[in-house]
Design an enzyme around this catalytic site. Structure first.
Site, PDB file in Angstrom:
ATOM      1  N   SER A  79     -35.468  15.371 -36.184  1.00 44.35           N
ATOM      2  CA  SER A  79     -34.044  15.451 -35.890  1.00 44.35           C
ATOM      3  C   SER A  79     -33.684  16.889 -35.576  1.00 44.35           C
ATOM      4  CB  SER A  79     -33.228  14.973 -37.103  1.00 44.35           C
ATOM      5  OG  SER A  79     -31.860  15.293 -36.980  1.00 44.35           O
ATOM      6  N   TYR A 116     -32.023  15.362 -46.080  1.00 45.06           N
ATOM      7  CA  TYR A 116     -32.353  14.924 -44.722  1.00 45.06           C
ATOM      8  C   TYR A 116     -32.882  16.080 -43.882  1.00 45.06           C
ATOM      9  CZ  TYR A 116     -31.690  12.773 -40.101  1.00 45.06           C
ATOM     10  OH  TYR A 116     -31.884  12.279 -38.843  1.00 45.06           O
TER      11      TYR A 116
END
Length: 273
Positions: free
Chosen positions: A145, A158
């Protein structure tokens, strides 16, 4: 139907929804035998994805495996090699967990995020690499990401996990390139998946915010994220390894003051109609 992955065998974890499903459908369109995967908690969804792919002329099968379980991942890889006699592509895409700031982050959620992404990618590769080494070729794609490249508000677990994915990718590219195995990652920005469609309907101001901060004035689609993964999986990327391919509509390319202007002009500047 295309031919960029003709007769290749591809496993995509977490592929009954979101980016994973987009990749499963596109890889099958390009000629791959796709093994769709999730943990089976959403009963019948895996079979539904497989039927959709087959109805579109593709080849697919479903294998239930929980990426939290080492033995499940081993059986997933074993299923591919025993059913098709080979494994050409592994996409470690599964993710589960809740992330927030460090003070608010629960230890159990931290572990869930890392176990479902970083540890699962490590184990998937550990079980897949012997078959790829034997074949003298292979493509591994890890879903990271832009949060793995830059900090983001309230994304401690995350962002940390996705950063680990990016560097695990680089490390494996260095170790296994001599066997003809390429290892890359994709770093998507905001991608509108099935779940986010309802979210954006509920919070239209988030649509306007994304239109303001993304240079392309919109978030990405599942197909656009899948197309990036397809490139890395295919021979078009035969000299690409250890790379983190950013798919973010230019979000991370800009300086902060480039974002300020459209925000100052108002989040309602760009119409959604």
């Amino acid at each position: 139907m295309g031919t960029r992955l003709q007769n290749k065998v591809a496993i995509i974890t977490g592929s009954t929804s979101g980016i994973g499903r987009g990749c499963a459908e596109l890889f099958a369109e390009e000629g791959a035998h796709v093994i769709v995967n999730d943990d089976g908690s959403r009963k019948g969804l895996g079979e539904e994805v497989v039927e959709h792919i087959k109805a579109s002329g593709g080849s697919a099968s479903f294998f239930r495996a929980d990426v939290f379980q080492s033995e499940d991942l081993r059986k997933l890889i074993e299923y591919a090699t025993e059913t098709y006699g080979r494994l050409d592509i592994l996409m470690n895409n599964a993710y589960k967990g809740h992330a927030t700031s460090v003070l608010e982050q629960e230890e159990a959620d931290w572990d869930m995020v890392f176990n479902s992404s970083v540890k699962a990618a490590f184990l998937g590769c550990k079980y897949a690499l012997p078959a790829m080494i034997k074949a003298g070729a292979g493509s591994i794609i890890n879903t990271a990401s832009i949060h793995g490249l830059l900090g983001g508000l309230r994304h401690s677990a995350y962002a940390s996990a996705k950063a680990a994915i990016v560097n695990l990718t680089r490390q494996m590219a260095v170790d296994y390139g001599k066997y003809g195995i390429r290892v890359n990652s994709i770093c998507p920005g905001r991608i509108v998946t099935e779940g986010k469609i309802e979210f954006l309907k509920k919070y239209p101001e988030e649509v306007r915010r994304q239109q303001a901060v993304y240079p392309l004035r919109r978030p990405g689609t599942m197909r656009e994220a899948a197309s990036a993964a397809l490139f890395l999986a295919s021979e078009d990327a035969s000299f690409v390894t250890g790379h983190a391919l950013v798919v973010d509509g230019g979000l991370t390319a800009q300086l902060p003051d480039s974002v300020a202007e459209p925000l100052e002009e108002g989040l309602g500047l760009f119409r959604t109609e």
